[in-house]
Design a protein around this motif. Sequence first.
Motif, PDB file in Angstrom:
ATOM      1  N   THR A 127       5.233  20.030   5.681  1.00 22.03           N
ATOM      2  CA  THR A 127       6.512  20.719   5.605  1.00 22.03           C
ATOM      3  C   THR A 127       6.842  21.202   4.197  1.00 22.03           C
ATOM      4  OG1 THR A 127       7.714  18.635   5.292  1.00 22.03           O
ATOM      5  CG2 THR A 127       7.452  19.426   7.560  1.00 22.03           C
ATOM      6  N   SER A 128       6.077  20.774   3.209  1.00 24.24           N
ATOM      7  CA  SER A 128       6.397  21.078   1.806  1.00 24.24           C
ATOM      8  C   SER A 128       5.420  22.021   1.124  1.00 24.24           C
ATOM      9  CB  SER A 128       6.447  19.771   1.007  1.00 24.24           C
ATOM     10  OG  SER A 128       7.411  18.910   1.542  1.00 24.24           O
ATOM     11  N   PHE A 129       4.318  22.375   1.777  1.00 23.20           N
ATOM     12  CA  PHE A 129       3.264  23.116   1.080  1.00 23.20           C
ATOM     13  C   PHE A 129       3.731  24.467   0.557  1.00 23.20           C
ATOM     14  CE2 PHE A 129       2.684  24.796   5.313  1.00 23.20           C
ATOM     15  CZ  PHE A 129       2.269  26.101   5.113  1.00 23.20           C
ATOM     16  N   GLU A 130       4.614  25.155   1.278  1.00 25.62           N
ATOM     17  CA  GLU A 130       5.063  26.464   0.797  1.00 25.62           C
ATOM     18  C   GLU A 130       5.856  26.338  -0.500  1.00 25.62           C
ATOM     19  OE1 GLU A 130       7.025  27.842   4.340  1.00 25.62           O
ATOM     20  OE2 GLU A 130       5.263  29.008   4.934  1.00 25.62           O
ATOM     21  N   ASP A 131       6.709  25.335  -0.592  1.00 25.59           N
ATOM     22  CA  ASP A 131       7.465  25.100  -1.826  1.00 25.59           C
ATOM     23  C   ASP A 131       6.530  24.747  -2.971  1.00 25.59           C
ATOM     24  OD1 ASP A 131       9.916  25.579  -0.555  1.00 25.59           O
ATOM     25  OD2 ASP A 131      10.192  23.458  -0.076  1.00 25.59           O
ATOM     26  N   LEU A 132       5.518  23.952  -2.682  1.00 26.22           N
ATOM     27  CA  LEU A 132       4.554  23.567  -3.713  1.00 26.22           C
ATOM     28  C   LEU A 132       3.786  24.794  -4.217  1.00 26.22           C
ATOM     29  CD1 LEU A 132       3.229  20.253  -2.151  1.00 26.22           C
ATOM     30  CD2 LEU A 132       4.687  20.480  -4.175  1.00 26.22           C
ATOM     31  N   LEU A 133       3.377  25.672  -3.296  1.00 30.35           N
ATOM     32  CA  LEU A 133       2.688  26.903  -3.702  1.00 30.35           C
ATOM     33  C   LEU A 133       3.575  27.737  -4.625  1.00 30.35           C
ATOM     34  CD1 LEU A 133       0.889  28.031  -0.429  1.00 30.35           C
ATOM     35  CD2 LEU A 133      -0.206  27.600  -2.644  1.00 30.35           C
ATOM     36  N   ASP A 169       5.202   5.044   2.302  1.00 27.89           N
ATOM     37  CA  ASP A 169       4.719   3.757   2.814  1.00 27.89           C
ATOM     38  C   ASP A 169       3.607   3.913   3.840  1.00 27.89           C
ATOM     39  OD1 ASP A 169       6.517   2.283   1.251  1.00 27.89           O
ATOM     40  OD2 ASP A 169       8.078   2.407   2.791  1.00 27.89           O
ATOM     41  N   GLN A 170       3.597   5.038   4.537  1.00 29.08           N
ATOM     42  CA  GLN A 170       2.623   5.277   5.601  1.00 29.08           C
ATOM     43  C   GLN A 170       1.858   6.567   5.336  1.00 29.08           C
ATOM     44  OE1 GLN A 170       2.273   3.236   8.361  1.00 29.08           O
ATOM     45  NE2 GLN A 170       3.819   1.853   7.520  1.00 29.08           N
ATOM     46  N   ARG A 171       0.578   6.564   5.685  1.00 25.17           N
ATOM     47  CA  ARG A 171      -0.232   7.784   5.546  1.00 25.17           C
ATOM     48  C   ARG A 171       0.361   8.916   6.372  1.00 25.17           C
ATOM     49  NH1 ARG A 171      -6.791   8.307   6.119  1.00 25.17           N
ATOM     50  NH2 ARG A 171      -6.867  10.571   6.018  1.00 25.17           N
ATOM     51  N   SER A 172       0.811   8.601   7.579  1.00 27.83           N
ATOM     52  CA  SER A 172       1.369   9.636   8.445  1.00 27.83           C
ATOM     53  C   SER A 172       2.606  10.289   7.813  1.00 27.83           C
ATOM     54  CB  SER A 172       1.703   9.061   9.820  1.00 27.83           C
ATOM     55  OG  SER A 172       2.667   8.031   9.711  1.00 27.83           O
ATOM     56  N   GLU A 173       3.414   9.505   7.094  1.00 31.84           N
ATOM     57  CA  GLU A 173       4.580  10.069   6.401  1.00 31.84           C
ATOM     58  C   GLU A 173       4.138  11.062   5.327  1.00 31.84           C
ATOM     59  OE1 GLU A 173       6.369   6.534   4.878  1.00 31.84           O
ATOM     60  OE2 GLU A 173       7.690   6.295   6.608  1.00 31.84           O
ATOM     61  N   ALA A 174       3.111  10.698   4.579  1.00 28.27           N
ATOM     62  CA  ALA A 174       2.597  11.576   3.523  1.00 28.27           C
ATOM     63  C   ALA A 174       2.048  12.863   4.121  1.00 28.27           C
ATOM     64  CB  ALA A 174       1.523  10.856   2.721  1.00 28.27           C
ATOM     65  N   GLU A 175       1.321  12.749   5.213  1.00 26.00           N
ATOM     66  CA  GLU A 175       0.721  13.936   5.831  1.00 26.00           C
ATOM     67  C   GLU A 175       1.783  14.830   6.470  1.00 26.00           C
ATOM     68  OE1 GLU A 175      -2.365  12.016   8.141  1.00 26.00           O
ATOM     69  OE2 GLU A 175      -3.806  12.366   6.519  1.00 26.00           O
ATOM     70  N   THR A 176       2.800  14.244   7.060  1.00 31.02           N
ATOM     71  CA  THR A 176       3.898  15.038   7.606  1.00 31.02           C
ATOM     72  C   THR A 176       4.627  15.765   6.493  1.00 31.02           C
ATOM     73  OG1 THR A 176       4.167  13.564   9.498  1.00 31.02           O
ATOM     74  CG2 THR A 176       6.071  14.932   8.897  1.00 31.02           C
ATOM     75  N   TRP A 177       4.864  15.072   5.382  1.00 30.04           N
ATOM     76  CA  TRP A 177       5.579  15.662   4.250  1.00 30.04           C
ATOM     77  C   TRP A 177       4.833  16.870   3.692  1.00 30.04           C
ATOM     78  CZ3 TRP A 177       4.394  16.407  -0.876  1.00 30.04           C
ATOM     79  CH2 TRP A 177       5.445  16.840  -1.682  1.00 30.04           C
ATOM     80  N   MET A 226       0.847  -1.173   0.000  1.00 30.63           N
ATOM     81  CA  MET A 226       0.000   0.000   0.000  1.00 30.63           C
ATOM     82  C   MET A 226       0.891   1.234   0.000  1.00 30.63           C
ATOM     83  SD  MET A 226      -2.884   1.009   2.850  1.00 30.63           S
ATOM     84  CE  MET A 226      -3.372  -0.692   2.906  1.00 30.63           C
ATOM     85  N   THR A 227       0.614   2.163  -0.910  1.00 29.87           N
ATOM     86  CA  THR A 227       1.378   3.407  -0.970  1.00 29.87           C
ATOM     87  C   THR A 227       0.442   4.610  -0.917  1.00 29.87           C
ATOM     88  OG1 THR A 227       1.367   3.468  -3.387  1.00 29.87           O
ATOM     89  CG2 THR A 227       3.239   2.372  -2.327  1.00 29.87           C
ATOM     90  N   TRP A 228       0.989   5.692  -0.450  1.00 29.60           N
ATOM     91  CA  TRP A 228       0.270   6.958  -0.303  1.00 29.60           C
ATOM     92  C   TRP A 228       1.007   8.014  -1.111  1.00 29.60           C
ATOM     93  CZ3 TRP A 228      -4.139   6.846   2.671  1.00 29.60           C
ATOM     94  CH2 TRP A 228      -4.299   5.721   3.462  1.00 29.60           C
ATOM     95  N   SER A 229       0.262   8.883  -1.775  1.00 23.24           N
ATOM     96  CA  SER A 229       0.884   9.968  -2.533  1.00 23.24           C
ATOM     97  C   SER A 229      -0.095  11.134  -2.620  1.00 23.24           C
ATOM     98  CB  SER A 229       1.285   9.510  -3.936  1.00 23.24           C
ATOM     99  OG  SER A 229       0.160   9.077  -4.662  1.00 23.24           O
ATOM    100  N   TRP A 230       0.438  12.262  -3.048  1.00 28.44           N
ATOM    101  CA  TRP A 230      -0.359  13.472  -3.243  1.00 28.44           C
ATOM    102  C   TRP A 230      -0.463  13.772  -4.724  1.00 28.44           C
ATOM    103  CZ3 TRP A 230      -2.850  15.368   0.819  1.00 28.44           C
ATOM    104  CH2 TRP A 230      -2.372  15.067   2.095  1.00 28.44           C
ATOM    105  N   GLN A 231      -1.671  14.059  -5.170  1.00 23.98           N
ATOM    106  CA  GLN A 231      -1.871  14.553  -6.538  1.00 23.98           C
ATOM    107  C   GLN A 231      -1.899  16.065  -6.457  1.00 23.98           C
ATOM    108  OE1 GLN A 231      -4.817  12.824  -9.343  1.00 23.98           O
ATOM    109  NE2 GLN A 231      -5.780  14.841  -9.172  1.00 23.98           N
ATOM    110  N   TYR A 232      -1.066  16.721  -7.267  1.00 19.32           N
ATOM    111  CA  TYR A 232      -0.995  18.173  -7.305  1.00 19.32           C
ATOM    112  C   TYR A 232      -2.011  18.699  -8.312  1.00 19.32           C
ATOM    113  CZ  TYR A 232       3.751  17.132  -5.561  1.00 19.32           C
ATOM    114  OH  TYR A 232       4.835  16.657  -4.879  1.00 19.32           O
ATOM    115  N   GLU A 233      -2.627  19.846  -7.975  1.00 19.36           N
ATOM    116  CA  GLU A 233      -3.587  20.475  -8.887  1.00 19.36           C
ATOM    117  C   GLU A 233      -3.358  21.970  -8.934  1.00 19.36           C
ATOM    118  OE1 GLU A 233      -7.512  19.298  -7.602  1.00 19.36           O
ATOM    119  OE2 GLU A 233      -7.160  17.212  -8.158  1.00 19.36           O
ATOM    120  N   ASN A 234      -3.682  22.565 -10.081  1.00 14.60           N
ATOM    121  CA  ASN A 234      -3.603  24.019 -10.225  1.00 14.60           C
ATOM    122  C   ASN A 234      -4.902  24.649  -9.731  1.00 14.60           C
ATOM    123  OD1 ASN A 234      -5.482  23.680 -12.328  1.00 14.60           O
ATOM    124  ND2 ASN A 234      -3.925  23.867 -13.925  1.00 14.60           N
TER     125      ASN A 234
END
Length: 64
Positions: free
Chosen positions: A33-39, A22-30, A1-9
């Motif tokens: 910490t990464s949302f500003e770079d993504l924006l 590998d873990q939902r918690s890892e994806a949510e933590t990431w 089972m893998t977790w990922s984020w789909q980016y959208e405009n």
Amino acid sequence: MTWSWQYENSAGEATGTSEAFDQRSEAETWIGTSFEDLLEDGVEQVRLLQDGTEVYGPMSLRPE
């Protein structure tokens, strides 16, 4: 089972995906910490995917 984020405009169009976690918690933590770079890269919202199936979203990356 893998977790990922789909980016959208701002129009809700998919523009990419994150690395797989590998873990939902890892994806949510990431994303926390990464949302500003993504924006800065033009990502406005994301959807959390489990093995390619949407779990929740869209979630805006902009502060309320």
